[in-house]
Design a protein around this motif. Structure first.
Motif, PDB file in Angstrom:
ATOM      1  N   PRO A  30      50.350  53.074  13.156  1.00 34.64           N
ATOM      2  CA  PRO A  30      51.001  52.045  12.965  1.00 34.64           C
ATOM      3  C   PRO A  30      52.337  52.078  13.291  1.00 34.64           C
ATOM      4  CG  PRO A  30      49.599  52.506  11.053  1.00 34.64           C
ATOM      5  CD  PRO A  30      49.482  53.523  12.010  1.00 34.64           C
ATOM      6  N   GLY A  31      53.027  51.263  13.913  1.00 34.13           N
ATOM      7  CA  GLY A  31      54.648  51.206  14.469  1.00 34.13           C
ATOM      8  C   GLY A  31      54.878  51.904  15.696  1.00 34.13           C
ATOM      9  N   ILE A  32      53.788  52.432  16.383  1.00 36.07           N
ATOM     10  CA  ILE A  32      53.711  53.206  17.743  1.00 36.07           C
ATOM     11  C   ILE A  32      53.086  52.164  18.545  1.00 36.07           C
ATOM     12  CG2 ILE A  32      53.059  55.181  19.205  1.00 36.07           C
ATOM     13  CD1 ILE A  32      53.382  56.690  16.848  1.00 36.07           C
ATOM     14  N   ASP A  33      53.894  51.915  19.921  1.00 35.55           N
ATOM     15  CA  ASP A  33      53.501  51.280  20.952  1.00 35.55           C
ATOM     16  C   ASP A  33      52.108  51.932  21.725  1.00 35.55           C
ATOM     17  OD1 ASP A  33      53.986  48.974  23.117  1.00 35.55           O
ATOM     18  OD2 ASP A  33      53.588  50.852  24.244  1.00 35.55           O
ATOM     19  N   PRO A  34      51.152  51.199  21.704  1.00 38.64           N
ATOM     20  CA  PRO A  34      49.626  51.658  22.426  1.00 38.64           C
ATOM     21  C   PRO A  34      50.105  52.205  23.645  1.00 38.64           C
ATOM     22  CG  PRO A  34      49.111  49.721  21.338  1.00 38.64           C
ATOM     23  CD  PRO A  34      50.756  49.659  21.271  1.00 38.64           C
ATOM     24  N   GLY A  35      50.679  51.653  24.635  1.00 40.51           N
ATOM     25  CA  GLY A  35      50.810  52.158  25.777  1.00 40.51           C
ATOM     26  C   GLY A  35      51.771  53.349  25.857  1.00 40.51           C
ATOM     27  N   GLU A  36      52.913  53.505  24.846  1.00 42.73           N
ATOM     28  CA  GLU A  36      53.705  54.771  24.995  1.00 42.73           C
ATOM     29  C   GLU A  36      52.627  56.020  24.386  1.00 42.73           C
ATOM     30  OE1 GLU A  36      56.884  54.495  22.711  1.00 42.73           O
ATOM     31  OE2 GLU A  36      57.986  52.622  24.093  1.00 42.73           O
ATOM     32  N   PHE A  37      51.982  55.703  23.269  1.00 46.58           N
ATOM     33  CA  PHE A  37      50.821  56.541  22.826  1.00 46.58           C
ATOM     34  C   PHE A  37      50.190  57.124  23.642  1.00 46.58           C
ATOM     35  CE2 PHE A  37      47.377  57.794  19.839  1.00 46.58           C
ATOM     36  CZ  PHE A  37      47.793  58.937  19.284  1.00 46.58           C
ATOM     37  N   ARG A  38      49.410  56.388  24.689  1.00 46.09           N
ATOM     38  CA  ARG A  38      48.378  56.741  25.512  1.00 46.09           C
ATOM     39  C   ARG A  38      49.144  57.688  26.658  1.00 46.09           C
ATOM     40  NH1 ARG A  38      47.179  55.213  30.874  1.00 46.09           N
ATOM     41  NH2 ARG A  38      49.008  53.526  30.844  1.00 46.09           N
ATOM     42  N   LEU A  39      50.402  57.369  26.964  1.00 42.71           N
ATOM     43  CA  LEU A  39      50.848  58.308  28.211  1.00 42.71           C
ATOM     44  C   LEU A  39      51.559  59.260  27.458  1.00 42.71           C
ATOM     45  CD1 LEU A  39      53.139  55.342  29.784  1.00 42.71           C
ATOM     46  CD2 LEU A  39      51.159  56.784  30.773  1.00 42.71           C
ATOM     47  N   ALA A  40      51.870  59.662  26.189  1.00 44.57           N
ATOM     48  CA  ALA A  40      52.273  60.678  25.604  1.00 44.57           C
ATOM     49  C   ALA A  40      51.189  61.803  25.733  1.00 44.57           C
ATOM     50  CB  ALA A  40      52.771  60.377  24.160  1.00 44.57           C
ATOM     51  N   LEU A  41      49.993  61.218  25.231  1.00 37.02           N
ATOM     52  CA  LEU A  41      48.892  62.039  25.127  1.00 37.02           C
ATOM     53  C   LEU A  41      48.294  62.292  26.718  1.00 37.02           C
ATOM     54  CD1 LEU A  41      46.257  60.035  22.743  1.00 37.02           C
ATOM     55  CD2 LEU A  41      47.719  62.032  22.066  1.00 37.02           C
ATOM     56  N   LEU A  42      48.391  61.624  27.310  1.00 36.55           N
ATOM     57  CA  LEU A  42      48.154  61.669  28.933  1.00 36.55           C
ATOM     58  C   LEU A  42      48.985  62.967  29.501  1.00 36.55           C
ATOM     59  CD1 LEU A  42      46.362  61.167  31.421  1.00 36.55           C
ATOM     60  CD2 LEU A  42      48.029  59.705  31.979  1.00 36.55           C
ATOM     61  N   GLU A  43      50.348  62.715  29.134  1.00 40.38           N
ATOM     62  CA  GLU A  43      51.267  63.655  29.908  1.00 40.38           C
ATOM     63  C   GLU A  43      51.060  64.997  29.245  1.00 40.38           C
ATOM     64  OE1 GLU A  43      56.003  64.142  30.868  1.00 40.38           O
ATOM     65  OE2 GLU A  43      55.237  62.446  29.862  1.00 40.38           O
ATOM     66  N   ASP A  44      50.896  65.106  27.881  1.00 40.73           N
ATOM     67  CA  ASP A  44      50.950  66.474  27.304  1.00 40.73           C
ATOM     68  C   ASP A  44      49.522  67.190  27.707  1.00 40.73           C
ATOM     69  OD1 ASP A  44      53.081  66.485  25.848  1.00 40.73           O
ATOM     70  OD2 ASP A  44      52.238  65.401  24.137  1.00 40.73           O
ATOM     71  N   THR A  45      48.458  66.358  27.976  1.00 44.59           N
ATOM     72  CA  THR A  45      47.143  66.892  28.240  1.00 44.59           C
ATOM     73  C   THR A  45      47.218  67.499  29.919  1.00 44.59           C
ATOM     74  OG1 THR A  45      45.989  65.520  26.964  1.00 44.59           O
ATOM     75  CG2 THR A  45      44.807  66.689  28.777  1.00 44.59           C
ATOM     76  N   TYR A  46      47.891  66.593  30.679  1.00 38.81           N
ATOM     77  CA  TYR A  46      48.251  67.170  31.966  1.00 38.81           C
ATOM     78  C   TYR A  46      49.055  68.427  32.085  1.00 38.81           C
ATOM     79  CZ  TYR A  46      50.622  67.236  36.609  1.00 38.81           C
ATOM     80  OH  TYR A  46      50.821  67.542  37.823  1.00 38.81           O
ATOM     81  N   GLU A  47      50.250  68.403  31.161  1.00 42.00           N
ATOM     82  CA  GLU A  47      50.796  69.546  31.248  1.00 42.00           C
ATOM     83  C   GLU A  47      50.218  70.888  30.819  1.00 42.00           C
ATOM     84  OE1 GLU A  47      53.842  70.178  32.021  1.00 42.00           O
ATOM     85  OE2 GLU A  47      54.460  68.108  32.441  1.00 42.00           O
ATOM     86  N   VAL A  48      48.959  70.696  30.013  1.00 41.57           N
ATOM     87  CA  VAL A  48      48.219  71.830  29.845  1.00 41.57           C
ATOM     88  C   VAL A  48      47.524  72.563  31.068  1.00 41.57           C
ATOM     89  CG1 VAL A  48      46.063  72.468  28.701  1.00 41.57           C
ATOM     90  CG2 VAL A  48      47.789  71.135  27.177  1.00 41.57           C
ATOM     91  N   VAL A  49      46.948  71.384  31.857  1.00 38.19           N
ATOM     92  CA  VAL A  49      46.297  71.711  32.950  1.00 38.19           C
ATOM     93  C   VAL A  49      47.201  72.182  34.013  1.00 38.19           C
ATOM     94  CG1 VAL A  49      44.186  70.223  32.546  1.00 38.19           C
ATOM     95  CG2 VAL A  49      45.918  69.423  34.022  1.00 38.19           C
ATOM     96  N   ALA A  50      48.267  71.686  34.158  1.00 34.96           N
ATOM     97  CA  ALA A  50      49.394  72.117  35.076  1.00 34.96           C
ATOM     98  C   ALA A  50      49.970  73.420  35.058  1.00 34.96           C
ATOM     99  CB  ALA A  50      50.373  70.861  35.136  1.00 34.96           C
TER     100      ALA A  50
END
Length: 217
Positions: A30-50
């Motif tokens: 609650p209180g978090i924009d769904p698009g921002e949340f999706r991109l935060a998860l995606l970017e952090d996961t990408y940083e793991v593989v990168a």
């Protein structure tokens, strides 16, 4: 369909690609924009593989037009536009991958060691999986090109399939062709947020977005 720069001679033959599937429903705090949340998860996961040594990071897009997802990647990152895991593996093979791992977009705190174990496992088996507790897959690694039985199975199975590992093993011509590596978790529900360890390094974008929000219920 793929977009990628030319590979230099001797470039790593291992690829790790994060799947970006924004059309999938997500349980958002609650209180978090769904698009921002999706991109935060995606970017952090990408940083793991990168951050993996001797592994080329990549991004798999479905649907194919996702400029916001592409914007989180490093310059020169191969972009694959495929709707199935089989298609994504085939596209990575066309880029020169001899083995590859496909990683769910919602594993921002995934330890790199677990992906390393999957790559080691495919040295003796055609594929290997990291399973989440809900039965879905955190990641699936494979030697490329895929054997026919696995390619056929992956047209109907994705990382979100609740019994993905069982279905892939049922499709294999004999036991032992889809070993399971150490499991991990995905952030698919609000309760999953409790799995995030504030003392664990990484997941910086997700951490910043969740600042001031309780980790789970």
């Amino acid at each position: 369909m793929t977009d990628a720069p030319d590979r230099a001679p001797g470039a790593p033959a291992r690829f790790a690609a994060v799947l970006s599937l924004p059309a999938r429903p997500r349980d958002v705090p609650p209180g978090i924009d769904p698009g921002e949340f999706r991109l935060a998860l995606l970017e952090d996961t990408y940083e793991v593989v990168a951050g993996l040594d001797l592994v080329t990071p990549a991004l798999v897009l479905d649907p194919p037009d996702q400029p916001d997802a592409e914007a989180v990647t490093w310059p020169g990152t191969p972009i694959v536009r495929e709707a199935t895991l089989a298609g994504a593996f085939a596209a990575l093979h066309a880029l020169g991958a001899g083995s590859a791992a496909l990683v769910a977009q919602d594993a921002p705190d995934l330890p790199p060691l677990l992906l390393g174990k999957l790559f080691r496992a495919v040295g003796s088996a055609p594929s290997a999986a990291c399973r989440a507790e809900d039965g879905t897959l955190v990641a699936l690694a494979a030697r490329l090109p895929l054997p026919g039985w696995l390619a056929a199975a992956l047209h109907d199975v994705d990382l979100d399939t609740p019994d993905a590992l069982a279905r892939l093993r049922a499709a294999a011509p004999r036991p032992g062709l889809v070993p399971q590596g150490p499991g991990w978790h995905r952030l698919r529900t609000l309760a999953d947020l409790r799995r995030l360890d504030p003392g664990l390094e990484g997941w910086e974008n997700t951490r910043a977005l969740l600042q001031g929000h309780p980790l789970g219920r």
